[in-house]
Design an enzyme around this catalytic site. Structure first.
Site, PDB file in Angstrom:
ATOM      1  N   HIS A  34       0.984  -1.146  -0.122  1.00  0.00           N
ATOM      2  CA  HIS A  34       0.209   0.122  -0.110  1.00  0.00           C
ATOM      3  C   HIS A  34       0.694   1.387  -0.089  1.00  0.00           C
ATOM      4  O   HIS A  34       2.187   1.067   0.060  1.00  0.00           O
ATOM      5  CB  HIS A  34      -0.893   0.102   1.130  1.00  0.00           C
ATOM      6  CG  HIS A  34      -0.161  -0.447   2.434  1.00  0.00           C
ATOM      7  ND1 HIS A  34       0.718   0.635   2.985  1.00  0.00           N
ATOM      8  CD2 HIS A  34      -0.240  -1.410   3.377  1.00  0.00           C
ATOM      9  CE1 HIS A  34       1.215   0.009   4.132  1.00  0.00           C
ATOM     10  NE2 HIS A  34       0.597  -1.246   4.447  1.00  0.00           N
ATOM     11  N   GLY A  36       1.847   3.174   2.323  1.00  0.00           N
ATOM     12  CA  GLY A  36       2.804   3.154   3.334  1.00  0.00           C
ATOM     13  C   GLY A  36       4.232   2.442   2.960  1.00  0.00           C
ATOM     14  O   GLY A  36       5.073   2.964   3.185  1.00  0.00           O
ATOM     15  N   HIS A  37       4.077   1.285   2.155  1.00  0.00           N
ATOM     16  CA  HIS A  37       5.298   0.548   1.567  1.00  0.00           C
ATOM     17  C   HIS A  37       5.782   1.483   0.379  1.00  0.00           C
ATOM     18  O   HIS A  37       7.147   1.531   0.473  1.00  0.00           O
ATOM     19  CB  HIS A  37       4.784  -0.767   1.073  1.00  0.00           C
ATOM     20  CG  HIS A  37       4.375  -1.752   2.043  1.00  0.00           C
ATOM     21  ND1 HIS A  37       3.085  -2.138   1.982  1.00  0.00           N
ATOM     22  CD2 HIS A  37       4.923  -2.320   2.789  1.00  0.00           C
ATOM     23  CE1 HIS A  37       2.757  -2.929   3.099  1.00  0.00           C
ATOM     24  NE2 HIS A  37       4.087  -3.174   3.487  1.00  0.00           N
ATOM     25  N   SER A 185      -1.885  -0.219   6.850  1.00  0.00           N
ATOM     26  CA  SER A 185      -1.651  -1.614   7.257  1.00  0.00           C
ATOM     27  C   SER A 185      -2.184  -2.599   6.184  1.00  0.00           C
ATOM     28  O   SER A 185      -3.311  -2.199   5.646  1.00  0.00           O
ATOM     29  CB  SER A 185      -2.001  -1.889   8.640  1.00  0.00           C
ATOM     30  OG  SER A 185      -1.954  -3.395   8.797  1.00  0.00           O
ATOM     31  N   SER A 186      -1.699  -3.734   5.602  1.00  0.00           N
ATOM     32  CA  SER A 186      -2.090  -4.679   4.922  1.00  0.00           C
ATOM     33  C   SER A 186      -3.175  -5.292   5.504  1.00  0.00           C
ATOM     34  O   SER A 186      -4.166  -5.643   4.945  1.00  0.00           O
ATOM     35  CB  SER A 186      -1.029  -5.492   4.647  1.00  0.00           C
ATOM     36  OG  SER A 186       0.251  -5.031   4.161  1.00  0.00           O
TER      37      SER A 186
END
Ligand code: PAF
Length: 279
Positions: A34, A36-37, A185-186
């Site tokens: 996502h 964030g990554h 978060s995933s």
């Protein structure tokens, strides 16, 4: 972008980069990527010439089989999300040797893993530090990037690198939130719409604690209790809400040092973690 599934091929690719004078960054992930990554990838780009993202759902860091089974796996979509942002993706079919004797070598950071997620999920960090050290040995990165949503994980990895002289620079990247405050978060994809709405109580509670600290409150225990009450009132089942010294991760009653307020709570059957600096 190269997609490598074999440890030897990954190591050879990385060594080739370093021979050519390029600095190699690793962003370890368990996939289901996502924004964030992608922010970790952007941070990696600032510290290296080539960026490798590893995608591997590591079974040894799950303390519950149902959680491991439910963890999303979507390699093709992940590769599409990464596109040209990275130079290589390391997606091993397995990191542990299959067949023959069982894996019996573990890396354990002893004290920093006794609190927070380490206390709530026995064996979790042993799995994380073992797989991350294996990834470091395969990819041989100059630098690796870890997000501060998993604050304890970042601290534990830093300690492992220091204690074992692994020679990898660890870069911490800030936690990323959706516009409404939910930490990316995933696991968020597994929240029902109702549970997702309820889970906003986590960031609301953390922001309220941070604001109270900014307005002069110094009682860390009271701030943690207030945050817990907000999360429980929204239906969250709290694993922990703790104000901890940001270096030792030990609970601290007063804001007389750098303190992080850390939360883990279930909404529905999804366990979410989040944290915020209070000072
Ligand atoms: O943060 C994660 O996604 C995992 O714990 C990590 C660092 C990739 C190790 O499996």
């Amino acid at each position: 972008m190269q997609v490598l599934t074999d440890k030897g091929a990954m190591r050879a690719w990385s060594r080739e980069q370093r021979r050519a004078g390029r600095r190699v960054a690793l962003v370890p992930t368990m996939g289901s990527l996502h924004a964030g990554h992608l922010s970790l990838v952007d941070a990696a780009r600032q510290h290296a010439d080539v960026v490798v993202v590893s995608i591997y759902v590591n079974p040894t860091q799950f303390d519950r089989a149902d959680d491991l089974d439910a963890y999303p796996r979507e390699l093709d979509a992940d590769l599409a999300r990464l596109g040209d942002r990275v130079d290589a993706v390391f997606a091993p079919r397995d990191m542990y040797t299959r067949g023959g004797p069982a894996h019996e070598t573990w890396v354990d950071v002893t004290a920093l893993t006794q609190t927070l997620c380490g206390a709530a999920r026995p064996g979790h960090f042993r799995g994380v530090t073992t797989v991350v050290s294996k990834l470091f040995h395969v990819v041989e990165p100059d630098v690796a990037v870890f997000g501060d949503k998993d604050y304890q994980q970042r601290r534990v990895i830093e300690r492992m690198v220091r204690d074992l002289d692994l020679g990898v620079e660890i870069v911490a990247a800030p936690l990323v939130r959706d516009p409404d405050g939910l930490a990316l978060s995933s696991r968020n994809a597994r929240l029902s719409p109702e549970a997702r709405a309820d889970a906003l109580a986590i960031s609301r509670a953390l922001f309220a604690a941070r604001d109270a600290a900014g307005n002069g409150e110094t009682d860390a225990t009271a701030l943690a209790a207030g945050a817990r009450a907000v999360i429980e009132a929204a239906g969250g089942q709290v694993d922990y809400v703790e104000a901890v010294d940001e270096a030792t991760l030990l609970a601290t009653p007063r804001l007389d040092r750098p303190v992080v307020l850390a939360v883990a709570a279930f909404f529905g059957d999804v366990r979410l973690i989040d944290n915020i600096r209070l000072s």
